[in-house]
Every structure is written in C-alpha cells, then in structure tokens.
Design a protein around this motif. Structure first.
Motif, short mmCIF file in Angstrom:
data_model
loop_
_atom_site.label_atom_id
_atom_site.label_comp_id
_atom_site.label_asym_id
_atom_site.label_seq_id
_atom_site.Cartn_x
_atom_site.Cartn_y
_atom_site.Cartn_z
N ASN A 1 0.82 -1.21 0.00
CA ASN A 1 0.00 0.00 0.00
C ASN A 1 0.86 1.26 0.00
N ASP B 1 -4.22 -0.01 -4.03
CA ASP B 1 -4.75 1.33 -3.71
C ASP B 1 -5.80 1.28 -2.61
N LYS B 2 -6.11 0.09 -2.09
CA LYS B 2 -6.93 0.04 -0.87
C LYS B 2 -6.45 -1.13 -0.04
#
Ligand code: F0G
Length: 420
Positions: free
Chosen positions: A258, A264-265
């Motif tokens: 991350n 991205d999450k």
C-alpha cells in the motif's frame, strides 16, 4: 552492495541496528522488525508490477525479493522451489460470499507455509556463515527448518518439539530431513523459552518467527495472493493464529504494498484461534488489552496450541491497522469445516480449518458481509494430520463422517455395501 538496503528496527523504541548483527530483540527487550529502503528497490510501482509478468517461472522468493528481503545476496539463497501455491476459487460451494478463495500454503515443499519464511531465514543464516540452526516447534517450523538445513551444505538443524503434541507425519519430517530432534516434556511455550535461553549462550542461529528475518519471507503469501488477483484487493483475509508471526507478516507485506502504491486500498484482517488456546482473542475482546499468557489447552489444531504468542505485539499492531477482528472456534466447528473443505478435493490441516470455521462464523454473525470477497489462508496440508482425519471419519456421530466399510471378499456383500 545491497546489504545496506535493510536494517533492524525495534517495534517499540525504534532503535536501529545493522542487519548483519545477530540479534532477535532490541536492547529494550522488545521485538525487532526488518525495514527496507523500498523506495530505492521499487521506485515505480507500475514498472515493478509489469516486470513480474516475465518472471513467472521463478520461485516466489526470487520474483518478489525486492520487497521481501533485498539485502540477501543471491549466492546465499537456499530454495526448495517454495511458493507459487494455488489460489482455489470455491465460490460455487459458498454462494453467500462474493468470491471465496483459498490460498493453499500446504502445497509448499514441506507441506506448510513455513517454507516461505525458511527460504529467508536459512539463506540468511547461510549468508552469515552459520552452520547450526535451531527452532522450537509445534511441527511445521521444524519440518521446514530441517528440510532447508538439509538442503544447505554442511548445515545442521536442531529441533525442540513438545513431546506427544505433534503429528507422526510432522515428527517424521524433522527426523528424515536429518535434524537432531529432541522431544521436550513440555508444551510449545516451554520449548520456546528453552530455545531462547540456549541461543543466548551458544552460537546457534535461532529460526523461530521471533527472528524477524523469517517474517520477511512469509510476506510473500499475501503479496503472491494479490498478484494472483491482479492486485484487486479482497474485503477480507482470514488466517489462523498461533505464535502470531504469520498474521504479522501478512499485515506488514500488505502495508508495504500500500505504501508503495502497488495496491490502492487495504483489506480487513481476521485472525482465528481455538477456544482453548486463544490469548489474542481474549485480548481483542478486551479492547486489545495486554497479553495474558494462557496454559493452552489440547486441540486438534495442535500447531496453534500456543498460550504465550511471541509476536503478539506485532499482530495487534497489524490488526489495528487493518481494522481487524479476532474470532475463536470450537473443536467440532473446526473438524466439521475441515471435512467439508477436504470433500472439495482440497486437503487441509486442522489449523487451516480453524480459519475456515472462523470465516463462516464471522459471516453468520454479519461481520463479514454477504457478497464480501474473502481469501482464507490455508496454512498446511491435510496429509500432515492423517490420524486426526481418520479418527473423525471413523465416528459416525460426526456430522460429515465418511466411514470406511470392511467386508469379506464376496461379490454379494460388495453389492449390498455399494447398494447396487
Ligand atoms: N498453521 C499452521 C499449520 C502452523 O504450523 C502454524 C504455526 C500456524 C498456523 C500459526 O502461525 O504461529 O505464525 O501464528 N506453527 C508454528 C510451528 C508455531 O512451530 O510450526 P503463527
């Protein structure tokens, strides 16, 4: 020289140490972790991701080494072709989940996830010039360490096992791979204390997961899973917890992905224990209260019969970071779920079944929402626990028992038995 890319850092006081030092704890007594200069190793996330496609023929450790342990020189690496394990999609059998996938770490060379950490740990011992390595174990660390020591020229493995508390297959692994194997009249926590005392006095490299180098290798489980998912992050990872090294490794790897912008999450984490060996669960229920060590009760999930988990603090840190939960399951729940997963053609150990049972319980309780995408980490192969399985299936009182029939060599009797 890439060895300057990694350092040891204390998880509590943040003191730093050279990675080449032999140390398992900070001077303050707390755990260490390995921190890498990842921005140097992986300067552009997209380029790194794209470069992996041409490396699918390599072992997982080689492919992801830039994020796992860049300081480890190539010439020291001892590999048994670990990694590249299957991610089974079992959504057809579980329509309540969005997608339910099982990451089968039992498909590693010594039939458990421990090979992922051992490629880092034994290779680092090799790099440091050690010829003696040691661990305490509930059966899988010892199997992996014995095998990787066996694969290293002139290296000797020493194994401490709680006598009578590991499966015959696990015992056979330590012995046949050539480790000097000592049964201790104690439990895992007792073995762990002994191995720490011994390595303070003698020049033997400690390869339990309190050695943070091992954690770096184990990060590959989560990273490889996300690569298999084309970096699409599921809502949940569910994992069994014993000494708490593996959940710490999973969290650290995901955090680093991350931070680098590779994902991205972030997912949520669920750790699962048995009801009789549940120190992390008890802490969680009390707002992550300080660890109260337990006398862990016997369980079919013998690899996680641990009452005083060494990596407790790391696990709590990751659980908090990933909005995690901890669940505990009964012996009946775990054995019934083992039987149901085995039946899909996917042979799992009772410890892995703890995670499956936990995921189902969390779904029933509404914590895992209907249609969430879930990945369960299966930590070892069912073939390591054949007695446990045969005992379960021999007793027709068990809900999913598949009893064997024994008959005379008669065609009539055979037809009656097969109801033909
Ligand atoms: N599953 C299996 C099959 C294991 O062997 C272990 C740990 C775990 C789960 C739990 O992982 O300790 O990192 O939380 N086995 C160690 C051993 C303790 O000695 O083999 P953890």
């Amino acid at each position: 020289m890439r060895t300057n890319l990694s350092i040891f850092t204390c998880i509590e006081c943040k003191k730093e140490y050279d990675i080449a030092e032999i140390r398992y704890r900070c001077d303050c007594g707390d755990l260490l972790e390995v921190i890498h200069d990842l921005d140097t190793c992986i300067s552009k996330a997209d380029n790194w991701k794209a470069s992996l496609d041409g490396r699918m023929g390599e072992t997982a450790f080689h492919r992801y080494q830039d994020i796992l342990f860049p300081a480890l020189p190539e010439a020291s690496i001892i590999s048994l072709q670990e990694g590249n394990t299957p991610l089974y999609d079992v959504s057809h059998a579980f329509p309540d989940f969005g997608k339910l996938k099982l990451k089968h770490e039992g498909m590693n060379p010594t039939l458990s996830f421990k090979d992922r950490g051992m490629v880092a740990g034994v290779s680092w011992a090799n790099h440091l010039g050690y010829r003696k390595v040691i661990c305490a174990s509930t059966g899988d660390t010892s199997a992996a360490m014995a095998a990787y020591a066996g694969a290293t020229p002139d290296m000797k493995g020493y194994v401490l096992l709680p006598v009578g508390k590991i499966s015959p297959e696990q015992l056979a692994q330590a012995i046949t791979y050539g480790a000097l194997t000592v049964g201790i009249e104690s439990d895992f926590d007792g073995c762990m204390k002994l191995v720490q005392k011994l390595t303070e006095k003698h020049n033997i490299y400690l390869l339990n997961s309190m050695n943070s180098v091992r954690i770096e290798g184990q990060k590959a489980i989560g990273i490889e899973t996300l690569h298999q998912l084309d970096w699409k992050v599921p809502e949940w990872f569910v994992i069994p917890v014993g000494n708490a090294g593996n959940i710490s490794a999973l969290g650290k790897g995901l955090r680093e992905l991350n931070d680098l912008g590779i994902i991205d999450k972030v997912p949520r984490l669920a750790g699962v224990q048995t009801i009789g060996a549940s120190p992390l669960y008890e802490s969680y229920k009390n707002g992550y209260a300080d660890l109260i060590a337990q006398k862990a009760q016997p369980t079919k999930a013998s690899a996680i019969q641990i009452g005083d988990p060494v990596s407790f603090k790391k696990a709590v840190r990751e659980l908090k970071h990933f909005n995690g939960v901890v669940e505990a399951v009964s012996e009946t729940e775990l054995m019934d779920w083992k039987a149901q997963i085995d039946r899909l053609g996917i042979s799992i150990c009772p410890n892995s079944a703890v995670a499956v049972a936990g995921a189902m319980k969390l779904m029933d309780n509404g914590v895992i929402k209907k249609q969430d995408n879930v990945v369960i980490i299966l930590t070892a192969h069912g073939g390591k626990f054949s007695n446990t399985a045969v005992t379960y299936h021999s007793d027709k009182a068990n809900q999913f028992a598949n009893q064997m029939f024994t008959i005379k060599p008669s065609i009539d009797e055979l037809e009656r038995t097969l109801e033909l």
